[in-house]
Design a protein around this motif. Structure first.
Motif, mmCIF file in Angstrom:
data_model
loop_
_atom_site.group_PDB
_atom_site.id
_atom_site.type_symbol
_atom_site.label_atom_id
_atom_site.label_comp_id
_atom_site.label_asym_id
_atom_site.label_seq_id
_atom_site.Cartn_x
_atom_site.Cartn_y
_atom_site.Cartn_z
ATOM 1 N N HIS A 47 0.868 -1.208 0.189
ATOM 2 C CA HIS A 47 0.106 -0.067 -0.029
ATOM 3 C C HIS A 47 0.967 1.248 -0.008
ATOM 4 O O HIS A 47 2.018 1.112 0.230
ATOM 5 C CB HIS A 47 -0.628 -0.010 1.040
ATOM 6 C CG HIS A 47 0.014 0.297 2.709
ATOM 7 N ND1 HIS A 47 0.646 -0.708 3.155
ATOM 8 C CD2 HIS A 47 0.002 1.274 3.608
ATOM 9 C CE1 HIS A 47 1.239 -0.206 4.045
ATOM 10 N NE2 HIS A 47 0.712 0.869 4.394
ATOM 11 N N HIS A 49 0.699 5.845 1.025
ATOM 12 C CA HIS A 49 0.096 6.579 1.504
ATOM 13 C C HIS A 49 0.809 8.231 1.459
ATOM 14 O O HIS A 49 1.915 8.176 1.164
ATOM 15 C CB HIS A 49 -0.538 6.735 3.116
ATOM 16 C CG HIS A 49 0.550 6.006 3.720
ATOM 17 N ND1 HIS A 49 1.950 6.828 4.210
ATOM 18 C CD2 HIS A 49 0.787 4.764 4.278
ATOM 19 C CE1 HIS A 49 2.636 6.038 4.658
ATOM 20 N NE2 HIS A 49 2.008 4.769 4.973
ATOM 21 N N HIS A 51 1.360 10.305 3.509
ATOM 22 C CA HIS A 51 2.008 10.879 4.878
ATOM 23 C C HIS A 51 3.383 10.229 4.871
ATOM 24 O O HIS A 51 3.678 8.874 4.326
ATOM 25 C CB HIS A 51 1.273 10.113 6.192
ATOM 26 C CG HIS A 51 -0.037 10.405 5.853
ATOM 27 N ND1 HIS A 51 -0.793 9.780 4.854
ATOM 28 C CD2 HIS A 51 -1.169 11.415 6.523
ATOM 29 C CE1 HIS A 51 -2.329 10.254 4.915
ATOM 30 N NE2 HIS A 51 -2.226 11.047 6.080
ATOM 31 N N ARG A 106 -2.421 10.203 10.624
ATOM 32 C CA ARG A 106 -3.301 9.602 9.380
ATOM 33 C C ARG A 106 -4.764 9.821 9.920
ATOM 34 O O ARG A 106 -5.300 9.291 10.986
ATOM 35 C CB ARG A 106 -3.054 8.033 9.687
ATOM 36 C CG ARG A 106 -1.835 7.531 9.057
ATOM 37 C CD ARG A 106 -1.519 7.699 7.660
ATOM 38 N NE ARG A 106 -2.589 6.321 7.056
ATOM 39 C CZ ARG A 106 -2.217 5.384 6.693
ATOM 40 N NH1 ARG A 106 -0.982 4.779 7.001
ATOM 41 N NH2 ARG A 106 -3.210 4.566 6.281
ATOM 42 N N GLU A 107 -5.524 10.575 9.080
ATOM 43 C CA GLU A 107 -6.949 10.978 9.458
ATOM 44 C C GLU A 107 -7.639 9.659 8.967
ATOM 45 O O GLU A 107 -8.713 9.537 9.885
ATOM 46 C CB GLU A 107 -7.509 11.817 8.237
ATOM 47 C CG GLU A 107 -6.637 13.055 8.117
ATOM 48 C CD GLU A 107 -5.301 12.798 7.256
ATOM 49 O OE1 GLU A 107 -5.046 11.821 6.450
ATOM 50 O OE2 GLU A 107 -4.608 13.976 7.395
ATOM 51 N N ASP A 108 -7.430 8.730 8.431
ATOM 52 C CA ASP A 108 -8.078 7.494 8.315
ATOM 53 C C ASP A 108 -7.973 6.594 9.480
ATOM 54 O O ASP A 108 -8.772 5.853 9.933
ATOM 55 C CB ASP A 108 -7.629 6.796 6.971
ATOM 56 C CG ASP A 108 -6.036 6.317 7.050
ATOM 57 O OD1 ASP A 108 -5.442 7.092 7.571
ATOM 58 O OD2 ASP A 108 -5.551 5.327 6.429
ATOM 59 N N TYR A 109 -6.838 6.701 10.040
ATOM 60 C CA TYR A 109 -6.657 6.026 11.498
ATOM 61 C C TYR A 109 -7.484 6.419 12.416
ATOM 62 O O TYR A 109 -8.225 5.892 13.335
ATOM 63 C CB TYR A 109 -5.307 5.808 11.751
ATOM 64 C CG TYR A 109 -4.426 4.830 11.042
ATOM 65 C CD1 TYR A 109 -4.938 4.161 10.085
ATOM 66 C CD2 TYR A 109 -2.941 5.044 11.225
ATOM 67 C CE1 TYR A 109 -4.037 3.300 9.472
ATOM 68 C CE2 TYR A 109 -2.067 4.093 10.583
ATOM 69 C CZ TYR A 109 -2.761 3.106 9.606
ATOM 70 O OH TYR A 109 -1.791 2.292 8.925
ATOM 71 N N GLU A 111 -10.215 8.183 12.100
ATOM 72 C CA GLU A 111 -11.603 8.067 11.819
ATOM 73 C C GLU A 111 -11.892 6.370 12.100
ATOM 74 O O GLU A 111 -12.905 6.148 12.872
ATOM 75 C CB GLU A 111 -11.951 8.096 10.223
ATOM 76 C CG GLU A 111 -12.396 9.523 9.889
ATOM 77 C CD GLU A 111 -12.657 9.567 8.466
ATOM 78 O OE1 GLU A 111 -12.803 8.706 7.695
ATOM 79 O OE2 GLU A 111 -12.222 10.517 7.903
ATOM 80 N N ARG A 112 -10.915 5.354 12.036
ATOM 81 C CA ARG A 112 -11.189 4.062 12.162
ATOM 82 C C ARG A 112 -11.271 3.841 13.804
ATOM 83 O O ARG A 112 -11.961 3.210 14.237
ATOM 84 C CB ARG A 112 -10.202 3.250 11.582
ATOM 85 C CG ARG A 112 -10.465 2.989 9.979
ATOM 86 C CD ARG A 112 -9.222 2.332 9.569
ATOM 87 N NE ARG A 112 -9.018 1.089 9.806
ATOM 88 C CZ ARG A 112 -8.019 0.472 9.283
ATOM 89 N NH1 ARG A 112 -7.450 0.919 8.179
ATOM 90 N NH2 ARG A 112 -7.444 -0.589 9.944
ATOM 91 N N TRP A 113 -10.389 4.682 14.406
ATOM 92 C CA TRP A 113 -10.115 4.380 15.998
ATOM 93 C C TRP A 113 -11.363 4.984 16.785
ATOM 94 O O TRP A 113 -11.811 4.539 17.503
ATOM 95 C CB TRP A 113 -8.913 5.172 16.315
ATOM 96 C CG TRP A 113 -8.367 5.051 17.511
ATOM 97 C CD1 TRP A 113 -8.127 3.755 18.489
ATOM 98 C CD2 TRP A 113 -8.216 6.144 18.570
ATOM 99 N NE1 TRP A 113 -7.797 4.047 19.479
ATOM 100 C CE2 TRP A 113 -7.720 5.414 19.938
ATOM 101 C CE3 TRP A 113 -8.500 7.650 18.605
ATOM 102 C CZ2 TRP A 113 -7.580 6.214 21.001
ATOM 103 C CZ3 TRP A 113 -8.176 8.045 19.769
ATOM 104 C CH2 TRP A 113 -7.976 7.566 20.945
#
Lengths: 117, 117
Positions: A47, A49, A51, A106-109, A111-113
């Motif tokens: 993958h 990203h 960042h 990480r904005e995705d982390y 959100e998931r968290w």
């Protein structure tokens, strides 16, 4: 000004990063820490990203695969992966404890968290 | 695009952060890692910097002093110090191994580290 924060990573609610990989994050403004526990042989597929990612292996072995080359990293071995570099990871037979750093966070982390909370 | 980098922190030339405190840095573009070895009882006097600082204690005890309050942190305890927050640090009687993260990288550390090379 945001206040200083102190956490015991053992008390941070982890989220599932992938099969056999749990992550305990600590979010700052410009960067974040992410403490990863890999089960033996756990993998993170290829993958990328935008960042920047830096990190250090704390226990066990984590291999990072970049351009088809696997680098096996043991305790106190570190890395810098510029943003956009495709990479995969896998742990050795004893698993691994790894501290990743992302800049920016990480904005995705997040959100998931937050979603799992 | 900058290339990925891999380092063994034991092979990184350390610089002297202060009396009894050595630092092995790994510089990224947006952030840096700094692996600190505190001798028993070593101290870092009160100071501040505009850089955000995150970190985690890996071995021993590091206390961070903010607003006159000392927080004693053991292994796998972490922190976020926003830029501009005055802080001091000291290690316990067994010393400490600490990973600090700065965002952005500390230019003053890069200069000191390069100068000692």
């Amino acid at each position: 000004m945001p206040a200083p924060r102190f956490v015991r990573f053992d008390d941070v609610r982890p989220f599932l990063l992938g099969e056999g990989v749990t992550a305990s994050p600590l979010f700052g403004e410009g960067a974040m820490l992410n403490l990863l526990e890999f089960e033996p042989g756990a993998t993170v597929p290829l993958h990328s990203h935008p960042h920047e990612q830096l990190g250090i292996v704390l226990r066990g072995m984590q291999a990072l695969v970049v351009d088809g080359i696997a680098r096996e990293l043991g305790p106190l071995e570190g890395y810098v992966l510029p943003g956009g570099v495709e990479h995969a990871a896998y742990a050795g037979p004893e698993g691994a404890l790894v501290l990743d750093v992302f800049c920016p966070p990480r904005e995705d982390y997040l959100e998931r968290w937050s979603a799992e909370g």
